[in-house]
Design a protein around this motif. Structure first.
Motif, PDB file in Angstrom:
ATOM      1  N   ARG A  96       0.834  -1.211   0.000  1.00 55.72           N
ATOM      2  CA  ARG A  96       0.000   0.000   0.000  1.00 55.72           C
ATOM      3  C   ARG A  96       0.863   1.252   0.000  1.00 55.72           C
ATOM      4  N   ARG A  97       1.942   1.220   0.787  1.00 53.50           N
ATOM      5  CA  ARG A  97       2.844   2.368   0.822  1.00 53.50           C
ATOM      6  C   ARG A  97       3.502   2.581  -0.543  1.00 53.50           C
ATOM      7  N   GLU A  98       3.866   1.493  -1.208  1.00 47.29           N
ATOM      8  CA  GLU A  98       4.480   1.612  -2.539  1.00 47.29           C
ATOM      9  C   GLU A  98       3.519   2.250  -3.533  1.00 47.29           C
ATOM     10  N   LEU A  99       2.255   1.880  -3.430  1.00 49.16           N
ATOM     11  CA  LEU A  99       1.263   2.348  -4.402  1.00 49.16           C
ATOM     12  C   LEU A  99       0.756   3.751  -4.090  1.00 49.16           C
ATOM     13  N   PHE A 100       0.438   4.000  -2.808  1.00 47.67           N
ATOM     14  CA  PHE A 100      -0.298   5.220  -2.464  1.00 47.67           C
ATOM     15  C   PHE A 100       0.420   6.112  -1.455  1.00 47.67           C
ATOM     16  N   ASP A 101       1.601   5.729  -1.015  1.00 55.07           N
ATOM     17  CA  ASP A 101       2.368   6.481  -0.030  1.00 55.07           C
ATOM     18  C   ASP A 101       1.503   6.720   1.218  1.00 55.07           C
ATOM     19  N   LEU A 102       1.341   7.975   1.664  1.00 50.73           N
ATOM     20  CA  LEU A 102       0.568   8.263   2.868  1.00 50.73           C
ATOM     21  C   LEU A 102      -0.814   8.822   2.557  1.00 50.73           C
ATOM     22  N   ASN A 103      -1.279   8.621   1.346  1.00 48.66           N
ATOM     23  CA  ASN A 103      -2.634   9.031   0.987  1.00 48.66           C
ATOM     24  C   ASN A 103      -3.631   7.976   1.458  1.00 48.66           C
ATOM     25  N   SER A 104      -4.866   8.403   1.633  1.00 43.56           N
ATOM     26  CA  SER A 104      -5.914   7.466   2.037  1.00 43.56           C
ATOM     27  C   SER A 104      -6.006   6.335   1.016  1.00 43.56           C
ATOM     28  N   GLY A 105      -5.978   5.110   1.519  1.00 44.28           N
ATOM     29  CA  GLY A 105      -6.018   3.988   0.589  1.00 44.28           C
ATOM     30  C   GLY A 105      -6.185   2.663   1.291  1.00 44.28           C
ATOM     31  N   SER A 106      -6.519   1.645   0.506  1.00 41.21           N
ATOM     32  CA  SER A 106      -6.698   0.302   1.041  1.00 41.21           C
ATOM     33  C   SER A 106      -6.333  -0.717  -0.029  1.00 41.21           C
ATOM     34  N   VAL A 107      -5.783  -1.831   0.417  1.00 48.61           N
ATOM     35  CA  VAL A 107      -5.407  -2.920  -0.491  1.00 48.61           C
ATOM     36  C   VAL A 107      -6.079  -4.198  -0.017  1.00 48.61           C
ATOM     37  N   PHE A 108      -6.759  -4.876  -0.943  1.00 50.19           N
ATOM     38  CA  PHE A 108      -7.265  -6.226  -0.676  1.00 50.19           C
ATOM     39  C   PHE A 108      -6.354  -7.189  -1.401  1.00 50.19           C
ATOM     40  N   ALA A 109      -5.709  -8.077  -0.655  1.00 55.03           N
ATOM     41  CA  ALA A 109      -4.696  -8.966  -1.229  1.00 55.03           C
ATOM     42  C   ALA A 109      -5.098 -10.426  -1.078  1.00 55.03           C
ATOM     43  N   ILE A 110      -4.800 -11.198  -2.105  1.00 53.53           N
ATOM     44  CA  ILE A 110      -4.932 -12.653  -2.052  1.00 53.53           C
ATOM     45  C   ILE A 110      -3.535 -13.237  -2.168  1.00 53.53           C
ATOM     46  N   ASN A 111      -3.078 -13.892  -1.109  1.00 54.01           N
ATOM     47  CA  ASN A 111      -1.763 -14.505  -1.111  1.00 54.01           C
ATOM     48  C   ASN A 111      -1.932 -16.010  -1.285  1.00 54.01           C
ATOM     49  N   LYS A 118      -3.673 -16.627   2.359  1.00 55.54           N
ATOM     50  CA  LYS A 118      -4.345 -15.625   3.170  1.00 55.54           C
ATOM     51  C   LYS A 118      -5.088 -14.603   2.317  1.00 55.54           C
ATOM     52  N   LEU A 119      -6.206 -14.118   2.873  1.00 57.61           N
ATOM     53  CA  LEU A 119      -6.875 -12.926   2.369  1.00 57.61           C
ATOM     54  C   LEU A 119      -6.564 -11.809   3.366  1.00 57.61           C
ATOM     55  N   THR A 120      -6.148 -10.653   2.858  1.00 60.67           N
ATOM     56  CA  THR A 120      -5.739  -9.564   3.746  1.00 60.67           C
ATOM     57  C   THR A 120      -6.291  -8.234   3.252  1.00 60.67           C
ATOM     58  N   ILE A 121      -6.775  -7.425   4.193  1.00 59.79           N
ATOM     59  CA  ILE A 121      -7.149  -6.041   3.901  1.00 59.79           C
ATOM     60  C   ILE A 121      -6.303  -5.145   4.782  1.00 59.79           C
ATOM     61  N   ASN A 142     -15.878 -13.188   5.862  1.00 58.16           N
ATOM     62  CA  ASN A 142     -17.139 -13.308   5.119  1.00 58.16           C
ATOM     63  C   ASN A 142     -16.941 -13.796   3.687  1.00 58.16           C
ATOM     64  N   VAL A 143     -15.776 -13.500   3.096  1.00 59.20           N
ATOM     65  CA  VAL A 143     -15.585 -13.827   1.674  1.00 59.20           C
ATOM     66  C   VAL A 143     -14.616 -14.986   1.445  1.00 59.20           C
ATOM     67  N   LYS A 144     -14.068 -15.560   2.509  1.00 61.85           N
ATOM     68  CA  LYS A 144     -13.041 -16.587   2.305  1.00 61.85           C
ATOM     69  C   LYS A 144     -13.596 -17.863   1.667  1.00 61.85           C
ATOM     70  N   SER A 145     -14.904 -18.095   1.787  1.00 61.75           N
ATOM     71  CA  SER A 145     -15.494 -19.296   1.166  1.00 61.75           C
ATOM     72  C   SER A 145     -15.367 -19.235  -0.357  1.00 61.75           C
ATOM     73  N   TYR A 146     -15.440 -18.022  -0.938  1.00 61.91           N
ATOM     74  CA  TYR A 146     -15.264 -17.882  -2.388  1.00 61.91           C
ATOM     75  C   TYR A 146     -13.836 -18.244  -2.788  1.00 61.91           C
ATOM     76  N   GLY A 289      -6.454  -6.680   8.654  1.00 63.21           N
ATOM     77  CA  GLY A 289      -6.944  -7.956   9.142  1.00 63.21           C
ATOM     78  C   GLY A 289      -6.812  -8.993   8.048  1.00 63.21           C
ATOM     79  N   SER A 290      -6.715 -10.263   8.437  1.00 69.08           N
ATOM     80  CA  SER A 290      -6.545 -11.324   7.443  1.00 69.08           C
ATOM     81  C   SER A 290      -7.234 -12.583   7.890  1.00 69.08           C
ATOM     82  N   SER A 291      -7.505 -13.465   6.928  1.00 71.56           N
ATOM     83  CA  SER A 291      -8.138 -14.768   7.204  1.00 71.56           C
ATOM     84  C   SER A 291      -7.508 -15.811   6.300  1.00 71.56           C
ATOM     85  N   SER A 292      -7.345 -16.999   6.834  1.00 73.11           N
ATOM     86  CA  SER A 292      -6.852 -18.113   6.029  1.00 73.11           C
ATOM     87  C   SER A 292      -7.996 -18.718   5.235  1.00 73.11           C
ATOM     88  N   PHE A 293      -7.680 -19.324   4.102  1.00 79.44           N
ATOM     89  CA  PHE A 293      -8.730 -19.996   3.305  1.00 79.44           C
ATOM     90  C   PHE A 293      -8.184 -21.284   2.730  1.00 79.44           C
TER      91      PHE A 293
END
Length: 293
Positions: A96-111, A118-121, A142-146, A289-293
């Motif tokens: 997130r820092r690489e993409l948006f530096d210190l601007n308001s932002g969020s990353v949803f990642a699938i590892n 992991k799913l991570t926000i 909520n979305v890890k079943s997908y 936060g993150s969840s395993s799937f």
């Protein structure tokens, strides 16, 4: 002769200029290749980085449309990877820092690393004020079943939909929070029941014990209460003052609101967490936060 040399020099300069322009265009194309949309009003971006090709070209296009509403509140990115650096939330924070530096932002990642999956926000700024640690964990749960069913587009689509619902003032299923409230309520109920059961006003056994103790004390000696000191016969009982503990360390709790320690320092040693300077190692900069799937 002079004209020939002059012509060669001009030709060489023109070739160099063409090469520089081509390199600049290529670099710009590489830098902007992942930017799928820019909100004309807020200038916040939609970025999709599918390093391991979990989505088709059509799914990426549709997902970019699904992500657009979130640019009212900050930059938003979808990122897939199979690399793991030891902490999925910190890894996503760095992206997130690489993409948006210190601007308001969020990353949803699938590892998709075979050791973690992991799913991570991870969020920062205005988005973080709503999508905090517990909300991020609820959404990934909520979305890890997908993701478990290899429906990665639906996984991301629903994650971004729930993020927008929260940012827009709505509610989403948060089973972990409800379970926590139930546990807390149960513990409070047990404490209240035990307090009532052992109170002198409600328990006749306790009443009798206190009365019997009082009779014995009167039989052995006079009991007086003067200035907070009890005199039992000839014995004086004093209550020593409670010790006062003064912590000499500093706390980095403010990092959780999106700040971090100074450059190159860690939370345990920093004296100020007022800003996230580049290169900082405070892993709690922002919420995640993150969840395993």
């Amino acid at each position: 002769m002079m004209k020939t040399k002059f012509s060669k020099i001009i030709a060489a300069l023109m070739c160099a200029a063409v090469l520089i322009c081509a390199s600049a265009v290529t670099a710009f194309a590489e830098n902007s290749a992942d930017t799928n949309y820019i909100n004309p009003e807020t200038s916040y971006r939609v970025v999709i980085i599918d390093e391991i090709n979990l989505l088709t070209a059509n799914e990426k296009k549709n997902l970019a449309e699904d992500m657009k509403p979130l640019t009212q509140y900050g930059n938003i990115a979808f990122w897939t990877t199979d690399e793991y650096t030891g902490n999925e939330i910190d890894q996503t924070r760095i992206k997130r820092r690489e993409l948006f530096d210190l601007n308001s932002g969020s990353v949803f990642a699938i590892n998709m690393n075979e050791k973690v999956r992991k799913l991570t926000i991870q969020s920062y700024g205005d988005i973080e004020s709503v999508i905090n640690d517990s909300v991020a964990r609820s959404i990934t749960d909520n979305v890890k079943s997908y993701a478990s069913g290899k429906q990665y587009y639906l996984c991301a689509k629903n994650a971004f939909s729930q993020m927008f619902t929260k940012l827009d003032g709505g509610t989403i299923p948060e089973p972990l929070k409800i379970a926590g409230y139930i546990v807390i309520a149960s513990m409070l109920g047990i404490i209240i029941v035990l307090s009532v059961a052992f109170s002198a006003l409600c328990n006749p056994l306790v009443k009798n014990a206190i009365a019997y103790s009082g009779m014995r004390m009167k039989a052995k000696g006079k009991v007086n209460g003067i200035m907070g000191i009890q005199y039992i016969g000839s014995t004086t009982v004093h209550r020593p003052p409670r010790p006062v503990y003064v912590s000499s360390g500093r706390s980095c709790s403010s990092c959780s609101s999106g700040s971090s320690c100074s450059s190159g320092s860690s939370c345990s040693s920093c004296s100020s967490c007022s800003s996230c300077s580049s290169g900082s190692s405070c892993s709690s900069c922002g919420s995640g936060g993150s969840s395993s799937f």
